[in-house]
Design a protein around this motif. Structure first.
Motif, PDB file in Angstrom:
ATOM      1  N   THR A   1       0.948  -1.104   0.173  1.00 37.17           N
ATOM      2  CA  THR A   1      -0.025   0.038  -0.018  1.00 37.17           C
ATOM      3  C   THR A   1       0.660   1.166   0.162  1.00 37.17           C
ATOM      4  N   TYR A   2       2.157   0.964   0.040  1.00 40.61           N
ATOM      5  CA  TYR A   2       3.077   2.302  -0.012  1.00 40.61           C
ATOM      6  C   TYR A   2       3.076   3.106  -1.324  1.00 40.61           C
ATOM      7  N   GLY A   3       3.566   4.168  -1.271  1.00 39.05           N
ATOM      8  CA  GLY A   3       3.828   5.154  -2.332  1.00 39.05           C
ATOM      9  C   GLY A   3       5.425   5.112  -2.461  1.00 39.05           C
ATOM     10  N   PRO A   4       5.880   5.429  -3.649  1.00 37.38           N
ATOM     11  CA  PRO A   4       7.306   5.391  -3.896  1.00 37.38           C
ATOM     12  C   PRO A   4       8.108   6.208  -2.879  1.00 37.38           C
ATOM     13  N   ASN A   5       7.668   7.253  -2.281  1.00 40.29           N
ATOM     14  CA  ASN A   5       8.564   8.116  -1.404  1.00 40.29           C
ATOM     15  C   ASN A   5       8.302   8.082  -0.219  1.00 40.29           C
ATOM     16  N   ASP A   6       7.570   6.754   0.474  1.00 36.09           N
ATOM     17  CA  ASP A   6       6.890   6.505   1.784  1.00 36.09           C
ATOM     18  C   ASP A   6       8.313   5.700   2.713  1.00 36.09           C
ATOM     19  N   ILE A   7       8.312   6.235   4.044  1.00 36.35           N
ATOM     20  CA  ILE A   7       9.233   5.376   4.892  1.00 36.35           C
ATOM     21  C   ILE A   7       8.490   4.063   5.392  1.00 36.35           C
ATOM     22  N   THR A   8       9.274   3.262   5.018  1.00 35.62           N
ATOM     23  CA  THR A   8       8.711   1.673   5.719  1.00 35.62           C
ATOM     24  C   THR A   8       8.678   1.642   6.908  1.00 35.62           C
ATOM     25  N   ASP A   9       7.580   0.890   7.157  1.00 35.28           N
ATOM     26  CA  ASP A   9       7.252   0.697   8.733  1.00 35.28           C
ATOM     27  C   ASP A   9       8.093  -0.264   9.351  1.00 35.28           C
ATOM     28  N   PRO A  10       8.992   0.034  10.576  1.00 32.03           N
ATOM     29  CA  PRO A  10       9.992  -0.599  11.032  1.00 32.03           C
ATOM     30  C   PRO A  10       9.701  -2.008  11.294  1.00 32.03           C
ATOM     31  N   THR A  11       8.313  -2.380  11.582  1.00 34.48           N
ATOM     32  CA  THR A  11       7.902  -3.698  12.050  1.00 34.48           C
ATOM     33  C   THR A  11       7.778  -4.518  10.749  1.00 34.48           C
ATOM     34  N   ALA A  12       7.696  -3.780   9.495  1.00 33.84           N
ATOM     35  CA  ALA A  12       7.427  -4.579   8.228  1.00 33.84           C
ATOM     36  C   ALA A  12       8.831  -4.857   7.928  1.00 33.84           C
ATOM     37  N   PHE A  13       9.889  -3.707   8.160  1.00 28.27           N
ATOM     38  CA  PHE A  13      11.403  -3.867   7.907  1.00 28.27           C
ATOM     39  C   PHE A  13      12.026  -5.055   8.578  1.00 28.27           C
ATOM     40  N   ASN A  14      11.452  -5.316   9.857  1.00 25.89           N
ATOM     41  CA  ASN A  14      12.199  -6.280  10.831  1.00 25.89           C
ATOM     42  C   ASN A  14      11.408  -7.654  10.195  1.00 25.89           C
ATOM     43  N   SER A  15      10.309  -7.782   9.660  1.00 19.90           N
ATOM     44  CA  SER A  15       9.929  -9.129   9.254  1.00 19.90           C
ATOM     45  C   SER A  15      10.810  -9.339   7.967  1.00 19.90           C
ATOM     46  N   VAL A  16      10.684  -8.339   7.056  1.00 23.83           N
ATOM     47  CA  VAL A  16      11.287  -8.666   5.846  1.00 23.83           C
ATOM     48  C   VAL A  16      12.893  -8.988   6.004  1.00 23.83           C
ATOM     49  N   TYR A  17      13.566  -8.179   6.690  1.00 26.41           N
ATOM     50  CA  TYR A  17      14.967  -8.350   6.996  1.00 26.41           C
ATOM     51  C   TYR A  17      15.201  -9.762   7.648  1.00 26.41           C
ATOM     52  N   ASN A  18      14.880  -9.950   8.647  1.00 28.35           N
ATOM     53  CA  ASN A  18      14.955 -11.300   9.440  1.00 28.35           C
ATOM     54  C   ASN A  18      14.585 -12.728   8.303  1.00 28.35           C
ATOM     55  N   GLY A  19      13.402 -12.332   7.678  1.00 30.68           N
ATOM     56  CA  GLY A  19      13.271 -13.477   6.529  1.00 30.68           C
ATOM     57  C   GLY A  19      14.353 -13.476   5.464  1.00 30.68           C
ATOM     58  N   LEU A  20      14.925 -12.466   5.051  1.00 31.52           N
ATOM     59  CA  LEU A  20      15.916 -12.284   4.011  1.00 31.52           C
ATOM     60  C   LEU A  20      17.378 -13.241   4.786  1.00 31.52           C
ATOM     61  N   VAL A  21      17.628 -12.906   6.037  1.00 33.61           N
ATOM     62  CA  VAL A  21      18.779 -13.294   6.655  1.00 33.61           C
ATOM     63  C   VAL A  21      18.440 -14.868   6.819  1.00 33.61           C
ATOM     64  N   THR A  22      17.587 -15.324   7.311  1.00 29.86           N
ATOM     65  CA  THR A  22      17.107 -16.623   7.455  1.00 29.86           C
ATOM     66  C   THR A  22      17.252 -17.563   6.351  1.00 29.86           C
ATOM     67  N   GLN A  23      16.993 -16.991   5.195  1.00 22.86           N
ATOM     68  CA  GLN A  23      17.098 -17.825   3.860  1.00 22.86           C
ATOM     69  C   GLN A  23      18.344 -17.584   3.465  1.00 22.86           C
ATOM     70  N   LEU A  24      19.387 -16.572   3.389  1.00 20.02           N
ATOM     71  CA  LEU A  24      20.885 -16.604   3.264  1.00 20.02           C
ATOM     72  C   LEU A  24      21.613 -17.604   4.303  1.00 20.02           C
ATOM     73  N   VAL A  25      21.196 -17.623   5.604  1.00 23.45           N
ATOM     74  CA  VAL A  25      22.095 -18.616   6.274  1.00 23.45           C
ATOM     75  C   VAL A  25      21.838 -19.816   6.243  1.00 23.45           C
ATOM     76  N   ALA A  26      20.754 -20.370   5.797  1.00 25.51           N
ATOM     77  CA  ALA A  26      20.432 -21.806   5.650  1.00 25.51           C
ATOM     78  C   ALA A  26      21.322 -22.506   5.238  1.00 25.51           C
ATOM     79  N   GLY A  27      21.613 -23.683   6.021  1.00 26.86           N
ATOM     80  CA  GLY A  27      22.834 -24.665   5.770  1.00 26.86           C
ATOM     81  C   GLY A  27      24.116 -24.207   6.327  1.00 26.86           C
TER      82      GLY A  27
END
Length: 504
Positions: free
Chosen positions: A217-243
């Protein structure tokens, strides 16, 4: 009334400086406990090697991921591929033959100007992979997970990113999927800057989405919600460190450590005695008197003869006294049309501040200060003097505080993810603060955040230049050495230019 701001070339910028005299250790380099045989880099424009307002081949080759890969090759690191742009090194992009991104900037002796000519890099000329450098200019944290982010059908006006469209393995893939398909043994992740930066560079015209965890629902110049960032970032790291994969992550600097926000002063307005007197008595003085009657006497300052008068800006966080100004002026005999114009212009106007809760004038604003605003009659048309700078031109304290609050929250997420997953951690925030507060010395080289001459940043005021990227690579190597016991030596910064010349 005011001269355009000019940039002076203080040092010779396009030549490589003499080599550092410090002795370089000849001890063998070791990998420590990490495996660098397959390295992938994920991130945004910094990871891509973006510089001088564009992505171009030489900048990509001098970006920190490429420099890291060269060091990793000493301990068994394999090939490292990047979606290189055209050999002309102009930068910019074409989509179906139409320019959608301009050429890079260079310093012509007076100021930064685009390299002449049109871009040659065509988005639809697909670069085959696999691609090791997955840095994508413009990417926000949640874009790394977005399927279809590189779909050419969404370029240039849709949700897809033209830089990723050049090399995405398929129209439906995501950046993280293309990274994991390569089965990396080591990764770097530096993402999150654009989650606040697009808001900042636009002067805060977007929305602070804190409290809204749905990036769709964000526009191109919006600030990302920190809770959303936390979920996204930890999801990325979890996939990258697997194995058991290892890697290095970096946190985010405050935007006020970037020259884009600190180069243009808040008080660059030169006035002679006659002009200052006229403004004080006939224009801004009456406005100040009206505002003072409503308890807002601090908005307008008394101007003086000299070159350091403050800029007049619009502060949308202030109470709007447009109607009151209009009414008071009309009551004192000012024609209705003029009174209405002045009420509209000055209802939320104030002079910029450079201390305390200060304002930050964005870099492109330098070109409009003192010019005449189209459609506005004199003497109300002088931008930054009698016509207030608008929202897009300046960051006011409420906007800067929103950016800082989000950045602090993102950085907590990044640090916690590094610690929880036993990853190397590069404190980029501290490094950028050092560049602002006295600079950083590497052997014979002293680097600061000064625009043009500081040696760290390119002419777009946001991204590093060649030497800045080499310095960043060294800081990544320091973090990797500290975490994994590797013994990579620092890169010689003397081999990298402060600024790129017009022709490469």
């Amino acid at each position: 009334m005011i001269k355009n701001i000019k940039w002076l070339l203080l040092v010779s910028l396009s030549f490589v400086a003499c080599n550092d005299d410090d002795a370089v250790s000849e001890e063998p380099v070791s990998a420590g406990s990490a495996n660098f045989s397959k390295y992938v880099a994920l991130g945004d424009s910094f990871a891509a090697g973006f510089s001088d307002g564009a992505l171009f081949k030489k900048g990509q080759q001098n970006g920190y991921p490429s420099l890291l890969a060269q060091q990793f090759a000493q301990v068994g690191g394999g090939s490292f591929s990047a979606p290189l742009c055209g050999d002309d090194n102009k930068g910019g992009l074409l989509f179906m033959g139409v320019p959608i991104q301009g050429t890079r900037l260079y310093f012509n002796g007076v100021g930064p100007v685009p390299v002449p000519g049109l871009p040659v890099t065509e988005v639809t000329n697909h670069v085959t992979g696999p691609i090791s450098n997955l840095g994508v200019p413009g990417a926000k944290s949640f874009h790394l997970l977005a399927a279809g982010y590189g779909n050419p059908a969404g370029v240039p006006g849709g949700l897809a990113n033209p830089y990723f469209a050049r090399f995405a393995s398929s129209p439906s893939t995501s950046i993280i999927a293309d990274a994991l398909t390569q089965q990396p043994t080591f990764f770097s992740l530096w993402i999150g800057g654009n989650d606040v930066l697009s808001y900042a560079t636009s002067g805060g015209i977007g929305v602070d989405q804190t409290g809204n965890p749905n990036p769709a629902t964000y526009g191109p110049n919006d600030i990302t919600d920190p809770t959303a960032f936390n979920s996204v970032y930890n999801g990325l790291v979890t996939q990258l460190v697997a194995g058991g994969k290892k890697g290095v992550v970096a946190n985010l600097p405050y935007i006020n450590t970037l020259p884009y926000f600190t180069t243009v002063p808040t008080n660059p307005v030169p006035l002679d005695v006659a002009t200052a007197t006229q403004l004080n008595t006939q224009l801004l003085g009456p406005i100040d008197a009206i505002l003072t009657a409503y308890g807002e006497g601090a908005r307008i300052v008394t101007l003086s003869a000299g070159s350091t008068n403050p800029l007049l800006i619009k502060d949308e966080s202030l109470t709007n006294y447009s109607a009151q100004i209009t009414g008071a002026l009309m009551a004192n005999g000012v024609p209705a049309a003029q009174a209405g114009l002045m009420g509209g212009l000055y209802g939320q106007a104030r002079h910029a501040r450079n201390t305390g809760d200060r304002d930050f004038v964005v870099l492109p604003t330098r070109s409009i200060i003192g010019t005449s605003q189209a459609g506005v009659p004199a003497p109300f048309d002088k931008v930054g003097v009698t016509y207030p700078l608008q929202d897009k031109d300046v960051l006011i304290p409420s906007e800067t505080n929103a950016i800082k609050t989000a950045t602090d929250a993102y950085n907590v997420t990044i640090k916690n993810a590094a610690e929880a997953n036993d990853l190397a951690f590069f404190d980029a925030k501290s490094v950028m603060e050092q560049l602002v507060n006295g600079g950083i010395r590497f052997g014979n080289y002293h680097m600061t955040a000064a625009y043009v001459t500081g040696g760290a940043f390119s002419l777009d005021g946001i991204h590093p230049g060649a030497r800045g990227y080499a310095m960043i690579a060294n800081k990544f190597l320091e973090a990797i050495n500290a975490k994994y016991g590797s013994t990579f030596r620092p890169i010689d910064l003397g081999n990298y230019q402060i600024q790129y010349p017009a022709s490469l």
